[in-house]
Design a protein around this motif. Sequence first.
Motif, PDB file in Angstrom:
ATOM      1  N   ALA A 131     -26.934  -4.652  -1.147  1.00 49.60           N
ATOM      2  CA  ALA A 131     -28.084  -3.971  -0.597  1.00 49.60           C
ATOM      3  C   ALA A 131     -28.202  -2.493  -1.418  1.00 49.60           C
ATOM      4  CB  ALA A 131     -27.970  -3.513   0.895  1.00 49.60           C
ATOM      5  N   VAL A 132     -26.947  -2.228  -2.126  1.00 43.90           N
ATOM      6  CA  VAL A 132     -26.918  -1.030  -2.726  1.00 43.90           C
ATOM      7  C   VAL A 132     -25.971  -1.336  -3.933  1.00 43.90           C
ATOM      8  CG1 VAL A 132     -26.121   1.638  -2.562  1.00 43.90           C
ATOM      9  CG2 VAL A 132     -26.897   0.299  -0.510  1.00 43.90           C
ATOM     10  N   ALA A 133     -26.125  -0.632  -5.043  1.00 45.70           N
ATOM     11  CA  ALA A 133     -25.700  -0.579  -6.252  1.00 45.70           C
ATOM     12  C   ALA A 133     -25.440   0.659  -6.973  1.00 45.70           C
ATOM     13  CB  ALA A 133     -26.001  -1.798  -7.164  1.00 45.70           C
ATOM     14  N   LEU A 134     -24.279   1.195  -7.403  1.00 45.70           N
ATOM     15  CA  LEU A 134     -24.275   2.282  -8.145  1.00 45.70           C
ATOM     16  C   LEU A 134     -23.867   1.957  -9.663  1.00 45.70           C
ATOM     17  CD1 LEU A 134     -23.758   5.323  -8.274  1.00 45.70           C
ATOM     18  CD2 LEU A 134     -21.190   5.137  -7.842  1.00 45.70           C
ATOM     19  N   VAL A 135     -24.820   2.265 -10.386  1.00 46.53           N
ATOM     20  CA  VAL A 135     -24.937   1.742 -11.907  1.00 46.53           C
ATOM     21  C   VAL A 135     -24.992   3.008 -12.911  1.00 46.53           C
ATOM     22  CG1 VAL A 135     -26.017   0.287 -13.432  1.00 46.53           C
ATOM     23  CG2 VAL A 135     -25.907  -0.369 -11.164  1.00 46.53           C
ATOM     24  N   ASP A 136     -23.943   3.171 -13.409  1.00 46.56           N
ATOM     25  CA  ASP A 136     -23.913   4.572 -14.246  1.00 46.56           C
ATOM     26  C   ASP A 136     -23.875   5.685 -13.152  1.00 46.56           C
ATOM     27  OD1 ASP A 136     -23.642   3.203 -16.491  1.00 46.56           O
ATOM     28  OD2 ASP A 136     -25.702   3.508 -17.070  1.00 46.56           O
ATOM     29  N   ASP A 137     -24.890   6.656 -12.966  1.00 51.04           N
ATOM     30  CA  ASP A 137     -24.916   7.691 -12.170  1.00 51.04           C
ATOM     31  C   ASP A 137     -26.179   7.555 -11.273  1.00 51.04           C
ATOM     32  OD1 ASP A 137     -26.465   8.276 -14.058  1.00 51.04           O
ATOM     33  OD2 ASP A 137     -25.772  10.357 -14.273  1.00 51.04           O
ATOM     34  N   HIS A 138     -26.666   6.172 -11.282  1.00 51.96           N
ATOM     35  CA  HIS A 138     -27.876   5.968 -10.658  1.00 51.96           C
ATOM     36  C   HIS A 138     -27.586   5.054  -9.276  1.00 51.96           C
ATOM     37  CE1 HIS A 138     -30.243   7.510 -13.974  1.00 51.96           C
ATOM     38  NE2 HIS A 138     -29.750   6.566 -14.731  1.00 51.96           N
ATOM     39  N   LEU A 139     -27.725   5.788  -8.116  1.00 51.38           N
ATOM     40  CA  LEU A 139     -27.735   4.885  -6.913  1.00 51.38           C
ATOM     41  C   LEU A 139     -28.736   4.127  -6.739  1.00 51.38           C
ATOM     42  CD1 LEU A 139     -25.784   4.425  -4.409  1.00 51.38           C
ATOM     43  CD2 LEU A 139     -27.031   6.392  -3.074  1.00 51.38           C
ATOM     44  N   LEU A 140     -28.755   2.588  -6.911  1.00 55.09           N
ATOM     45  CA  LEU A 140     -29.941   1.817  -6.766  1.00 55.09           C
ATOM     46  C   LEU A 140     -30.054   1.123  -5.486  1.00 55.09           C
ATOM     47  CD1 LEU A 140     -29.459  -0.048 -10.098  1.00 55.09           C
ATOM     48  CD2 LEU A 140     -30.428   2.068  -9.708  1.00 55.09           C
ATOM     49  N   LEU A 141     -31.171   1.416  -4.975  1.00 55.18           N
ATOM     50  CA  LEU A 141     -31.465   0.857  -3.402  1.00 55.18           C
ATOM     51  C   LEU A 141     -32.792   0.384  -3.186  1.00 55.18           C
ATOM     52  CD1 LEU A 141     -32.394   3.547  -2.036  1.00 55.18           C
ATOM     53  CD2 LEU A 141     -30.074   3.936  -1.588  1.00 55.18           C
ATOM     54  N   HIS A 142     -33.160  -0.285  -2.204  1.00 57.82           N
ATOM     55  CA  HIS A 142     -34.747  -0.589  -2.031  1.00 57.82           C
ATOM     56  C   HIS A 142     -35.351   0.396  -1.444  1.00 57.82           C
ATOM     57  CE1 HIS A 142     -38.239  -2.647  -1.099  1.00 57.82           C
ATOM     58  NE2 HIS A 142     -37.965  -2.614   0.080  1.00 57.82           N
ATOM     59  N   ALA A 143     -34.842   0.943  -0.083  1.00 56.21           N
ATOM     60  CA  ALA A 143     -35.762   1.630   0.741  1.00 56.21           C
ATOM     61  C   ALA A 143     -35.192   3.197   0.651  1.00 56.21           C
ATOM     62  CB  ALA A 143     -35.407   1.009   2.176  1.00 56.21           C
ATOM     63  N   ASP A 144     -36.318   4.061   0.776  1.00 58.20           N
ATOM     64  CA  ASP A 144     -36.087   5.394   0.953  1.00 58.20           C
ATOM     65  C   ASP A 144     -35.552   5.999   2.011  1.00 58.20           C
ATOM     66  OD1 ASP A 144     -38.580   4.500   1.124  1.00 58.20           O
ATOM     67  OD2 ASP A 144     -39.430   6.379   0.830  1.00 58.20           O
ATOM     68  N   THR A 145     -34.550   5.639   2.348  1.00 65.92           N
ATOM     69  CA  THR A 145     -34.040   6.157   3.979  1.00 65.92           C
ATOM     70  C   THR A 145     -32.558   6.000   3.790  1.00 65.92           C
ATOM     71  OG1 THR A 145     -33.849   5.111   6.048  1.00 65.92           O
ATOM     72  CG2 THR A 145     -33.893   3.475   4.306  1.00 65.92           C
ATOM     73  N   LEU A 146     -31.894   6.823   4.872  1.00 63.62           N
ATOM     74  CA  LEU A 146     -30.491   6.984   5.274  1.00 63.62           C
ATOM     75  C   LEU A 146     -30.000   5.939   6.027  1.00 63.62           C
ATOM     76  CD1 LEU A 146     -30.265  10.627   6.082  1.00 63.62           C
ATOM     77  CD2 LEU A 146     -29.601   9.597   3.877  1.00 63.62           C
ATOM     78  N   ALA A 147     -30.908   4.882   6.318  1.00 58.43           N
ATOM     79  CA  ALA A 147     -30.502   3.959   7.438  1.00 58.43           C
ATOM     80  C   ALA A 147     -29.406   3.131   6.704  1.00 58.43           C
ATOM     81  CB  ALA A 147     -31.866   2.967   7.523  1.00 58.43           C
ATOM     82  N   TYR A 148     -29.294   3.059   5.332  1.00 56.79           N
ATOM     83  CA  TYR A 148     -28.056   2.226   5.062  1.00 56.79           C
ATOM     84  C   TYR A 148     -26.861   2.756   5.463  1.00 56.79           C
ATOM     85  CZ  TYR A 148     -31.177   0.612   1.340  1.00 56.79           C
ATOM     86  OH  TYR A 148     -32.357  -0.056   0.699  1.00 56.79           O
ATOM     87  N   LEU A 149     -26.661   3.888   5.689  1.00 57.00           N
ATOM     88  CA  LEU A 149     -25.421   4.354   6.330  1.00 57.00           C
ATOM     89  C   LEU A 149     -25.096   3.961   7.789  1.00 57.00           C
ATOM     90  CD1 LEU A 149     -25.471   8.153   5.181  1.00 57.00           C
ATOM     91  CD2 LEU A 149     -24.376   6.370   4.051  1.00 57.00           C
ATOM     92  N   GLU A 150     -26.005   3.467   8.518  1.00 54.51           N
ATOM     93  CA  GLU A 150     -25.891   2.628   9.780  1.00 54.51           C
ATOM     94  C   GLU A 150     -25.118   1.283   9.341  1.00 54.51           C
ATOM     95  OE1 GLU A 150     -28.971   2.803  12.413  1.00 54.51           O
ATOM     96  OE2 GLU A 150     -29.777   4.617  11.689  1.00 54.51           O
ATOM     97  N   PHE A 151     -25.128   0.792   8.299  1.00 49.84           N
ATOM     98  CA  PHE A 151     -24.355  -0.502   8.010  1.00 49.84           C
ATOM     99  C   PHE A 151     -23.156  -0.205   7.644  1.00 49.84           C
ATOM    100  CE2 PHE A 151     -28.880  -1.678   6.811  1.00 49.84           C
ATOM    101  CZ  PHE A 151     -28.905  -2.894   7.564  1.00 49.84           C
ATOM    102  N   GLY A 152     -22.642   0.901   7.209  1.00 51.61           N
ATOM    103  CA  GLY A 152     -21.345   1.537   6.806  1.00 51.61           C
ATOM    104  C   GLY A 152     -21.220   2.808   5.949  1.00 51.61           C
ATOM    105  N   PRO A 153     -19.989   3.292   5.790  1.00 53.41           N
ATOM    106  CA  PRO A 153     -19.951   4.747   5.187  1.00 53.41           C
ATOM    107  C   PRO A 153     -19.809   4.428   3.702  1.00 53.41           C
ATOM    108  CG  PRO A 153     -17.869   4.044   6.272  1.00 53.41           C
ATOM    109  CD  PRO A 153     -19.013   2.822   6.443  1.00 53.41           C
TER     110      PRO A 153
END
Length: 261
Positions: A131-153
Amino acid sequence: MTLYVVGDVHGHLTPLTQALRVTGLLDAQGAWSGGAARLWFLGDLTDRGPDGIGVIDLIRRLQVEAAAAGGEVGCVIGNHDMLLYGSRFVPASPVTEVRTIVQVWALNGGQEHDLEGLDEHRAAWLAGLPAVALVDDHLLLHADTLAYLEFGPTIDEINAAVGTIMRERDEQTFGRNTRLLFRRFEFLEHNDGVANARLLLDKLGGRQIVHGHSTIPETFGVAPTAVRGPVTYADGLAMAVDTGISLGAPCIVVSLTPAAA
């Protein structure tokens, strides 16, 4: 190594392959020609367009070809990818009090040919996407939301949680979990966007969020035919790369590697 990203493709296979050729990542026969370059897709591979399954198959093939050449092709999962998957395997799962996941999929551009083509092999590939990937210093994700943190820290915990949701196909929870990735616009100024973007980066790492999901035309009031590239906002902490291909915008392969001086 050069890093490229592509926003929501939504089944538009032909514009995608043309854009990858222009960028030099595909040759005239459609094979990987990017060498050691890295290419990441930001989800929403399916729905709305003519060939979402073709997009999935292209990315799966390019992952093998790029790895053999010393490069990388990656992909994070989007809410439409989860919608399609859920419509195939947990269609009765509620998203809201009145609609199931297959009903929401149909209302949001679901294509029967994508649903019919989602066999177990393609489904297993979707279920394995992060759902999320950190590539170099870019945080790659699909949606422009904080909702990802509801899946985990952390990134690892988020990806593990989403992977479990995909594999378990729980009828009671799948749809409502998918709904989390429908949230959007949480990095815009009127939504305390700078603070939200900084919070997500502080939690998950990176110096800039790169996302799809919310189209540039709809988010920033740009005509689809006028889109020429990504939009950086939230004091530089966020970059939107969904050009809005289904609205008539071009497919653009975005380079995240600064040009040499």
